[in-house]
Design a protein around this motif. Structure first.
Motif, mmCIF file in Angstrom:
data_model
loop_
_atom_site.group_PDB
_atom_site.id
_atom_site.type_symbol
_atom_site.label_atom_id
_atom_site.label_comp_id
_atom_site.label_asym_id
_atom_site.label_seq_id
_atom_site.Cartn_x
_atom_site.Cartn_y
_atom_site.Cartn_z
ATOM 1 N N GLY A 80 0.932 -1.329 0.121
ATOM 2 C CA GLY A 80 0.047 -0.169 0.045
ATOM 3 C C GLY A 80 0.760 1.230 0.164
ATOM 4 O O GLY A 80 0.150 2.316 0.194
ATOM 5 N N HIS A 81 1.914 1.216 -0.257
ATOM 6 C CA HIS A 81 3.164 2.203 -0.187
ATOM 7 C C HIS A 81 2.849 3.210 -1.609
ATOM 8 O O HIS A 81 3.255 4.144 -1.613
ATOM 9 C CB HIS A 81 4.251 1.920 -0.245
ATOM 10 C CG HIS A 81 4.859 1.066 -1.187
ATOM 11 N ND1 HIS A 81 5.257 1.392 -2.515
ATOM 12 C CD2 HIS A 81 5.156 -0.341 -1.261
ATOM 13 C CE1 HIS A 81 5.682 0.363 -3.048
ATOM 14 N NE2 HIS A 81 5.773 -0.544 -2.405
ATOM 15 N N GLY A 82 1.837 2.744 -2.671
ATOM 16 C CA GLY A 82 1.580 3.445 -3.817
ATOM 17 C C GLY A 82 0.860 4.677 -3.665
ATOM 18 O O GLY A 82 0.905 5.290 -4.683
ATOM 19 N N PHE A 83 0.509 4.994 -2.508
ATOM 20 C CA PHE A 83 -0.370 6.164 -2.283
ATOM 21 C C PHE A 83 0.593 7.470 -2.525
ATOM 22 O O PHE A 83 0.317 8.559 -2.873
ATOM 23 C CB PHE A 83 -1.059 6.354 -0.975
ATOM 24 C CG PHE A 83 0.028 6.552 0.307
ATOM 25 C CD1 PHE A 83 0.276 7.854 0.741
ATOM 26 C CD2 PHE A 83 0.624 5.404 0.757
ATOM 27 C CE1 PHE A 83 1.322 7.883 1.660
ATOM 28 C CE2 PHE A 83 1.522 5.704 1.940
ATOM 29 C CZ PHE A 83 1.779 6.624 2.317
ATOM 30 N N VAL A 84 1.894 7.186 -2.237
ATOM 31 C CA VAL A 84 3.021 8.277 -2.605
ATOM 32 C C VAL A 84 3.319 7.956 -4.131
ATOM 33 O O VAL A 84 3.394 6.776 -4.717
ATOM 34 C CB VAL A 84 4.247 7.929 -1.942
ATOM 35 C CG1 VAL A 84 5.405 8.953 -2.193
ATOM 36 C CG2 VAL A 84 3.910 8.060 -0.291
#
Length: 160
Positions: A80-84
């Motif tokens: 879920g680090h793709g929000f950056v």
């Protein structure tokens, strides 16, 4: 229509290690930012090359390695680090900008991630480990002392 974001989750049960490694990577980026600030323009042909080539191929190569190392760590340990923007592996870096801007933006992204990590979902294994730790603390204690230990843990489970 906005894309549904994936919840931020630490996938590695050793959450302390993940946070420690993320901090090491962040500090490596901060050091890299200091180095990049000192870059003297390298020779390049303005007629056929982008301005980014003024940073020098060796510096661009080092940046790509740090970028790949960071993305590999994140992909292997944090879901879920793709929000950056770009941390999902797409558009990971604007290769047309000078390194000083690229590094500045990546550090800002890592700061957002570091600040958000305290709210991430943690693996069940983490809770089992914490449960064993609290049980070991409480064993052979009086009911009052054991109650105090558990109360302290419940107040702030992530620092206990």
């Amino acid at each position: 229509m906005e894309r549904q974001l994936e919840p931020l989750e630490i996938t590695n049960p050793n959450t302390a290690w993940v946070k420690n490694e993320l901090e090491k990577l962040y500090l490596e980026w901060v050091g890299w930012q200091r180095e990049v600030a000192e870059i003297k323009d390298q020779p390049y042909d303005q007629n056929i090359q982008l301005d980014v080539f003024a940073d020098g191929e060796d510096m661009m190569h080092r940046h790509t390695i740090l970028q790949a190392k960071t993305l590999t760590f994140l992909n292997n340990n944090i879901r879920g680090h793709g929000f950056v923007v770009g941390f999902d592996g797409t558009r990971i870096d604007d290769i047309t900008s000078r390194l000083r801007y690229r590094v500045k933006h990546r550090i800002a992204d890592l700061e957002i991630l570091r600040a958000s990590l305290q709210y991430a979902i943690v693996p069940e294994g983490y809770f089992k480990k914490k449960g064993r730790e609290i049980a070991e603390k409480v064993v052979n204690k009086s009911i009052e002392t054991g109650g105090d230990i558990i109360a302290d843990y419940l107040k702030n489970p992530f620092t206990s």
